[in-house]
Design an enzyme around this catalytic site. Structure first.
Site, PDB file in Angstrom:
ATOM      1  N   SER A 148       5.998   4.121   5.658  1.00 31.60           N
ATOM      2  CA  SER A 148       4.903   4.036   5.906  1.00 31.60           C
ATOM      3  C   SER A 148       3.608   3.723   4.425  1.00 31.60           C
ATOM      4  CB  SER A 148       3.578   5.165   6.911  1.00 31.60           C
ATOM      5  OG  SER A 148       2.359   4.147   7.618  1.00 31.60           O
ATOM      6  N   GLY A 149       2.861   3.039   4.709  1.00 36.54           N
ATOM      7  CA  GLY A 149       2.517   2.429   3.054  1.00 36.54           C
ATOM      8  C   GLY A 149       3.597   1.892   2.501  1.00 36.54           C
ATOM      9  N   THR A 153       4.135  -5.205   5.162  1.00 37.64           N
ATOM     10  CA  THR A 153       3.249  -5.224   5.811  1.00 37.64           C
ATOM     11  C   THR A 153       2.585  -6.531   4.791  1.00 37.64           C
ATOM     12  OG1 THR A 153       2.439  -3.715   7.459  1.00 37.64           O
ATOM     13  CG2 THR A 153       0.990  -6.073   6.977  1.00 37.64           C
ATOM     14  N   ASN A 198      -1.818   5.569   5.069  1.00 39.61           N
ATOM     15  CA  ASN A 198      -1.991   4.135   4.794  1.00 39.61           C
ATOM     16  C   ASN A 198      -2.971   4.276   5.643  1.00 39.61           C
ATOM     17  OD1 ASN A 198      -1.574   1.743   4.139  1.00 39.61           O
ATOM     18  ND2 ASN A 198      -0.010   0.804   5.189  1.00 39.61           N
ATOM     19  N   SER A 201      -2.419   1.228   8.262  1.00 45.20           N
ATOM     20  CA  SER A 201      -1.226   1.542   9.125  1.00 45.20           C
ATOM     21  C   SER A 201      -0.657   0.740  10.160  1.00 45.20           C
ATOM     22  CB  SER A 201      -0.661   2.379   9.374  1.00 45.20           C
ATOM     23  OG  SER A 201       0.388   3.078   9.558  1.00 45.20           O
ATOM     24  N   SER A 202       0.686  -0.209  10.050  1.00 50.14           N
ATOM     25  CA  SER A 202       0.911  -1.596  11.288  1.00 50.14           C
ATOM     26  C   SER A 202       0.804  -0.176  12.400  1.00 50.14           C
ATOM     27  CB  SER A 202       1.592  -1.510  11.244  1.00 50.14           C
ATOM     28  OG  SER A 202       2.013  -2.739   9.978  1.00 50.14           O
ATOM     29  N   GLY A 429       8.736   2.153   9.665  1.00 51.62           N
ATOM     30  CA  GLY A 429      10.328   2.800   8.410  1.00 51.62           C
ATOM     31  C   GLY A 429       9.849   4.160   9.254  1.00 51.62           C
ATOM     32  N   GLU A 431      10.077   7.911   9.705  1.00 48.53           N
ATOM     33  CA  GLU A 431       9.321   9.113   8.436  1.00 48.53           C
ATOM     34  C   GLU A 431       8.989  10.334   9.715  1.00 48.53           C
ATOM     35  OE1 GLU A 431       5.052   6.379  10.492  1.00 48.53           O
ATOM     36  OE2 GLU A 431       5.656   7.788  12.220  1.00 48.53           O
TER      37      GLU A 431
HETATM   38  N1  LIG Z   1       2.674  -6.229  -3.407  1.00 52.62           N
HETATM   39  C1  LIG Z   1       1.707  -4.942  -3.673  1.00 52.62           C
HETATM   40  N2  LIG Z   1       1.343  -5.543  -3.847  1.00 52.62           N
HETATM   41  C2  LIG Z   1      -0.368  -4.590  -4.521  1.00 52.62           C
HETATM   42  N3  LIG Z   1      -0.269  -3.687  -3.922  1.00 52.62           N
HETATM   43  C3  LIG Z   1       0.317  -3.858  -2.459  1.00 52.62           C
HETATM   44  C4  LIG Z   1       1.885  -4.194  -2.520  1.00 52.62           C
HETATM   45  N4  LIG Z   1       2.363  -4.053  -1.041  1.00 52.62           N
HETATM   46  C5  LIG Z   1       1.011  -2.723  -0.875  1.00 52.62           C
HETATM   47  N5  LIG Z   1       0.294  -2.500  -1.123  1.00 52.62           N
HETATM   48  C6  LIG Z   1      -0.979  -1.358  -1.302  1.00 52.62           C
HETATM   49  O1  LIG Z   1      -0.434  -0.694  -0.355  1.00 52.62           O
HETATM   50  C7  LIG Z   1      -0.933  -0.511   0.918  1.00 52.62           C
HETATM   51  C8  LIG Z   1       0.153  -0.420   2.600  1.00 52.62           C
HETATM   52  O2  LIG Z   1       1.254  -0.914   2.246  1.00 52.62           O
HETATM   53  P1  LIG Z   1       1.311  -1.998   3.521  1.00 52.62           P
HETATM   54  O3  LIG Z   1       0.250  -1.808   4.194  1.00 52.62           O
HETATM   55  O4  LIG Z   1       2.195  -3.211   3.715  1.00 52.62           O
HETATM   56  O5  LIG Z   1       2.607  -0.905   4.398  1.00 52.62           O
HETATM   57  P2  LIG Z   1       3.388  -0.989   5.281  1.00 52.62           P
HETATM   58  O6  LIG Z   1       5.071  -0.544   4.519  1.00 52.62           O
HETATM   59  O7  LIG Z   1       3.642  -1.939   5.876  1.00 52.62           O
HETATM   60  O8  LIG Z   1       2.763   0.300   6.248  1.00 52.62           O
HETATM   61  P3  LIG Z   1       3.032   0.694   7.887  1.00 52.62           P
HETATM   62  O9  LIG Z   1       4.523   1.589   7.579  1.00 52.62           O
HETATM   63  O10 LIG Z   1       2.147   2.028   7.537  1.00 52.62           O
HETATM   64  O11 LIG Z   1       2.037  -0.279   8.222  1.00 52.62           O
HETATM   65  C9  LIG Z   1      -1.852  -1.688   1.117  1.00 52.62           C
HETATM   66  O12 LIG Z   1      -2.521  -2.422   2.019  1.00 52.62           O
HETATM   67  C10 LIG Z   1      -1.514  -2.057  -0.308  1.00 52.62           C
HETATM   68  O13 LIG Z   1      -2.771  -1.585  -0.721  1.00 52.62           O
HETATM   69 MG   LIG Z   2       2.691  -2.156   7.914  1.00 50.45          MG
END
Ligand SMILES: Nc1ncnc2c1ncn2[C@@H]1O[C@H](COP(=O)(O)OP(=O)(O)OP(=O)(O)O)[C@@H](O)[C@H]1O
Ligand SMILES: [Mg+2]
Length: 1068
Positions: A148-149, A153, A198, A201-202, A429, A431
């Protein structure tokens, strides 16, 4: 200037191109390179590997070392290089800051370019999948995993954006692209929440298919959602929030909307929003997100009514949360918050009393009879929460279906057979929390399945490649996590089966009995442990209500509390019935009446999840996968912080070392022959600039020239395999050096070529202009010749017809003759009145010529007269008079013509003053010396003749001898000969006069002319032939005889006449 690009691939990513001011710019490391040019670039390229690490872990010299692996990640992370490959797997580290690497230019750089030619990027993976789909017509999927984070996404959004920008589009496709992009904010609003890890977070798993037509344009999409974390609707841990949509509605919703929904603009008023005590998040702007969501709903195709009904449901969940129960003495629950019920009844369109009863009672069937059994306070609360979760969870599924309807491929003409698909999996992912529950169990199980798929597919593809290339496969040792998957999912013996059994079994099954059952059934499994089964050391870190699974990624302790309830996901039948009665159109779709009559027990949550995962695995297996492994560098969401412990943990549970080991089992590097040859052919004279033979021979020649040892490489059917990275690096370095001279060569050839083509262009232009100009001149000449020939022809014809009346044949000629006559005349006009010359006119112009001649003469005369002086005029008048009198009559007249008449022949001093005195006021007009002949003896005596205004006066010195008034002057006689004799005839009546006077003057013409003018006796001048008779007084007459002789002789003849012999001057 030619653009010089130098790229260091695949070791670092130095892409240099001249900047605006001519200095070179290193895109990847964001540092300007000095204008020193190639040398600096080369140096930076050669040292880049040390500074920024390798861009493919496969090229790590020490590939088994986790330390080296993490060090490479760290180096790159520090240089903002967040992407690195393991072969074709992309490893991405969340930068937690905006990098300038997602612009349209970046997308263009990756479009249609070979995977290995550009630095690692999510766009490279996207483009590679897209191209494979198009060229091989095989469905693709991009699996994005990570905790997560970690940025899953975000990565999936980048992929979607890449396709939206770079794929071909028509108007219809544009709508699909918009809908695909806009589905994200909607799903995120309803399915994402702020967690400790996050801010966005999805809370559900998402698999999205993007459909492309045969032209490669996105034409549709489909979303599968997995296991929404419904428990969040009713409860959030400290520091976490409920789903975004609740906050967005309350913060951003318009006043009258909130009024309609019976909501207040204060999140603190709602029980379901205050559990985590985290109303505001700095990184989230609920108000602007609300606007984005509203817009996205419209783009996706939601009608105003549908939006209204959807919001009614969201509001009703909030109201439901605020429904409170009191306890009667009997223990039965009753509702204390009637206003909430009123709103609820209106929003979900049910009768309030029915709703109230349903919330406080449970329908039971005893002995075939249905009874309403009251609930106690606690039971009523959990029934309420179950209803909230069910409403929200089912609405979310409805939402996904609705989006799917809007994304569905519209064109019936092509069945879905004609479309290809790229799937995007953005799923939670692995956890590990302090307290892990049923949700973590499901999530980690899902990751086990994905890891298994990954291992199977990676190994399979590696083995397939070796086989395809005809290279012997050396088996690779790796950990196969199938054993853990089986532990969870195996029929009858697996954890899920045991859990279901406990849920279904009659009797007092509880979470603890479930734990005991686990111990009994899978207690001996190598990857399973409980407090009871553990050794002393492990017991210290395990609770009695926990079981531990040794996942491929690490150990996780799961607390069994709530497992049964969450797995059952129970909603009382009477609550379901109430929901089926709802007038809200969405809810009627979510709560199907068939469900009520269906006697079969609904599938448990875990089984549902297992089934959906199995389906997902099938989907993924049928496609060609690409992998994106996301990592988070720290837990504080901070940019630039690289927490090695956290990274090591993720490297481990993502199985990256395993992955690398498999990839490096045989050879570190492999490339297709044409790509390898294309890149390094300049290093061998035999292959440079082009290799004509078979590619494999070319590569073989090249590597032999480079001194590769036989154990360092193998040649497959279409690829070269290089065993050690150092071999490749040596080749790369050689290429770097070679590029310097190549660049110079290219530059000089280019300069030569461009100058030559410039010269050729100039020359061509000059020739064109010349030819054009010559053409013009020639055309003009030809036209002139044609005109001349025409003119001559017309002239000749005219000449032939010249005597005929004017007709077309001769008109030119005649006009020309006229014209040339007039022009000749114009050039040769007589200059003076005396010039009598005049060109001969053509017959047609004879009359006109005569007119012109006269006009010309008149004009000249007029001019002459206008310019004449008074003196000359006077002279001419006198000469005219002389001419009138004497012309052709007197022999010496012609001699007098050229001699000018003078004013007087005697001046004042020649005349005696006494005479002048006697004349007094009488004006003297002319005086001339004369000879007077006596009337008798004809003696000659010198006298002066004066002409005054009144008379002729004859003077002898001082004596005025005779005065003849003009009135008394009868006439004047002269001979026709050349002599100067003349006789003044005087009136006889005048007694004072002595008779006529005989005189002789040397200027006889002048004297007589003047006398005639003064006396006005022009007509009284007689010119006599032979003799003149004159009176001598008293009636006597004298005679003068004139004869011609050789010389002048004047004498008295014997007959008494005066005889004058005068020479003949003019022959008649
Ligand atoms: N390539 C990137 N460039 C800049 N910031 C990023 C990038 N990828 C992620 N982030 C930052 O990290 C935060 C978390 O990313 P994201 O929501 O994609 O995580 P996730 O893997 O989908 O987590 P979850 O499993 O909780 O959904 C985003 O809101 C953003 O601020
Ligand atoms: Mg996500």
């Amino acid at each position: 200037m030619m653009e010089l690009k130098i790229q260091l691939v695949p070791t670092g990513e130095i892409i240099l191109s001249p900047g605006m001011n001519g200095e070179s710019y290193c895109h990847s490391c964001s540092k300007a390179v000095g204008s020193d040019g190639v040398r600096v670039m080369m140096e930076s390229a050669l040292t880049a590997r040390d500074r920024v690490g390798v861009q493919d872990f496969v090229l790590l010299e020490n590939h088994t070392s986790e330390v080296a692996f993490i060090e490479n990640l760290r180096k790159r992370f520090k240089e903002n290089l967040i992407y690195t490959y393991i072969g074709s797997v992309l490893v991405s580290v969340n930068p937690y800051k905006d990098l300038e690497i997602y612009t349209k230019q970046h997308m263009e750089r990756y479009r249609g370019v070979n995977f290995y030619e550009v630095s690692p990027h999510i766009y490279a993976v996207s483009d590679n999948a897209y191209r494979s789909m198009r060229t091989e017509r095989r469905d693709q999927c991009i699996l994005i995993s990570g905790e997560s984070g970690a940025g899953k996404t975000e990565a999936s959004k980048k992929v979607l954006q890449y396709y939206a920008v770079t794929c071909p589009a028509s108007d219809q496709v544009q709508t699909v692209k918009d809908r695909l992009l806009q589905s994200n904010p909607v799903l995120e609003a309803f399915g994402n929440a702020k967690t400790l890890r996050n801010d966005n977070s999805s809370r559900f798993g998402k698999y999205m298919d993007i459909q492309f037509d045969f032209k490669g344009a996105p034409v549709g999409g489909h979303i599968l959602n997995y296991l929404l974390e419904k428990s969040r609707v009713v409860h959030q841990s400290h520091g976490e929030r409920n789903f975004h949509i609740f906050y967005q509605l309350i913060e951003g919703g318009e006043e009258d909307l909130l009024r309609r929904l019976g909501l207040e603009r204060n999140t603190q008023q709602y029980q379901y929003l205050i559990k985590g005590n985290c109303p505001k998040v700095s990184s989230i702007n609920d108000r602007s997100d609300w606007k984005a969501v509203r817009k996205a709903l419209t783009v996706i195709g939601f009608s105003e009514d549908e939006v209204e009904e959807l919001l009614n449901i969201i509001a009703s969940v909030l109201h439901l949360g605020n429904v409170q129960f009191g306890g009667e003495d009997s223990g039965n629950a009753y509702i204390t918050t009637d206003t909430q019920i009123k709103y609820l009844a209106r929003l979900i369109g049910v009768d309030s009393s029915v709703l109230k009863e349903a919330l406080t009672h449970k329908k039971i069937t005893a002995k075939g009879e249905e009874l309403m059994s009251p609930l106690n306070q606690e039971q009523a609360s959990s029934a309420r929460d179950a209803l909230s979760k069910a409403i929200y969870g089912r609405t979310f599924t409805w939402l996904v279906n609705k989006i799917n309807d809007s994304l569905a491929y519209q064109d019936d003409a092509y069945s879905s057979k004609n479309t290809s698909v790229i799937g995007l999996l953005d799923i939670y992912g692995f956890e590990v929390f302090q307290n892990n529950s049923f949700e973590q169990f499901c999530i980690n199980y899902c990751n086990e399945k994905l890891q298994q798929l990954f291992i199977e597919l990676t190994l399979k593809s590696e083995q397939e490649e070796y086989e395809a290339e005809g290279i012997t496969w050396e088996p690779v040792q790796y950990f196969n996590n199938k054993i853990i998957c089986d532990l969870v999912e195996e029929k009858f013996k697996g954890i899920i089966s045991i859990l279901d059994e406990e849920c279904l079994r009659p009797g007092d099954a509880s979470d603890i009995t479930f734990l005991q059952k686990l111990e009994d059934t899978v207690g001996g499994h190598a990857h399973f442990l409980t407090h009871k089964l553990a050794d002393g050391k492990t017991r210290k870190v395990m609770g009695r209500d926990e079981f531990r699974l040794l996942h491929y990624a690490g150990e996780v302790n799961y607390n069994v509390n709530g497992f049964l309830d969450k797995n059952n996901d129970l909603l009382f039948r009477n609550l379901k019935e109430v929901m089926c009665m709802s007038e809200n159109k969405i809810l009627t779709q979510c709560f199907d009446r068939e469900e009520l009559t269906d006697k079969k027990r609904p599938e448990t949550t875990a089984t549902q999840f297992k089934t959906s995962l199995t389906k997902l695995m099938e989907i993924l297996m049928s496609k060609e996968p690409s992998y994106v492994r996301c990592m988070k560098p720290n837990d504080a969401k901070q940019a630039g912080r690289f927490d090695e412990v956290l990274i090591r943990h993720q490297v481990k549970y993502l199985g990256l070392m395993e992955n690398l080991r498999v990839r490096r089992a045989g050879f570190a590097y492999r490339r297709r022959y044409e790509i390898f040859l294309q890149r390094y052919k300049s290093l061998c004279p035999d292959t440079w600039p082009n290799w004509d033979g078979r590619l494999v021979d070319g590569v073989s020649t090249l590597v032999k020239h480079l001194g590769y040892k036989p154990e360092e490489y193998k040649l497959g059917r279409s690829k070269i395999f290089i065993r050690f990275p150092k071999t490749l690096f040596a080749t790369e370095d050689a290429l770097e050096v070679r590029k310097h001279s190549l660049a110079t060569q290219l530059q000089s050839s280019w300069k030569g070529y461009s100058q030559k083509s410039k010269y050729r262009k100039l020359r061509h232009s000059a020739i064109l202009i010349q030819a054009w100009w010559r053409g013009i001149l020639a055309r003009r000449r030809a036209q002139r010749r044609r005109q001349a020939a025409d003119t001559i022809r017309r002239f000749i014809k005219g000449f032939m017809y010249r005597h005929q009346p004017r007709c077309p044949e001769n008109e030119y000629f005649l006009d020309y003759v006229r014209y040339s006559f007039l022009m000749k005349l114009h050039r040769n006009l007589p200059k003076t009145v005396l010039d009598k010359s005049w060109p001969t006119p053509p017959p047609a112009l004879t009359e006109a010529s005569e007119h012109l001649r006269k006009l010309c003469m008149q004009n000249m005369v007029w001019k002459y007269c206008k310019n004449i002086s008074p003196e000359w005029k006077h002279q001419m008048e006198q000469k005219c008079v002389a001419s009138e009198i004497f012309k052709d009559k007197k022999d010496n007249y012609p001699q007098s013509v050229p001699k000018l008449f003078v004013g007087t022949r005697l001046n004042g001093e020649d005349i005696n003053p006494k005479v002048l005195q006697t004349l007094g006021s009488e004006k003297m007009k002319y005086a001339v010396p004369v000879i007077k002949y006596d009337r008798k003896g004809y003696k000659a005596r010198a006298r002066q003749l004066l002409l005054t205004s009144n008379s002729v006066v004859i003077v002898e010195d001082a004596k005025l001898k005779q005065r003849i008034d003009y009135s008394a002057l009868k006439g004047i006689s002269v001979s026709s000969l050349s002599d100067g004799m003349f006789v003044l005839h005087v009136l006889c009546e005048d007694n004072k006069q002595k008779g006529d006077v005989v005189l002789q003057s040397d200027h006889v013409i002048e004297t007589l002319t003047k006398a005639a003018i003064c006396a006005e006796k022009i007509n009284n001048i007689n010119i006599n032939q032979g003799s003149i008779t004159f009176t001598v007084g008293q009636g006597k007459e004298g005679i003068i005889d004139f004869i011609s002789g050789s010389e002048l002789l004047i004498a008295k003849a014997k007959n008494g006449h005066l005889s004058v012999t005068a020479p003949r001057l003019n022959s008649r």
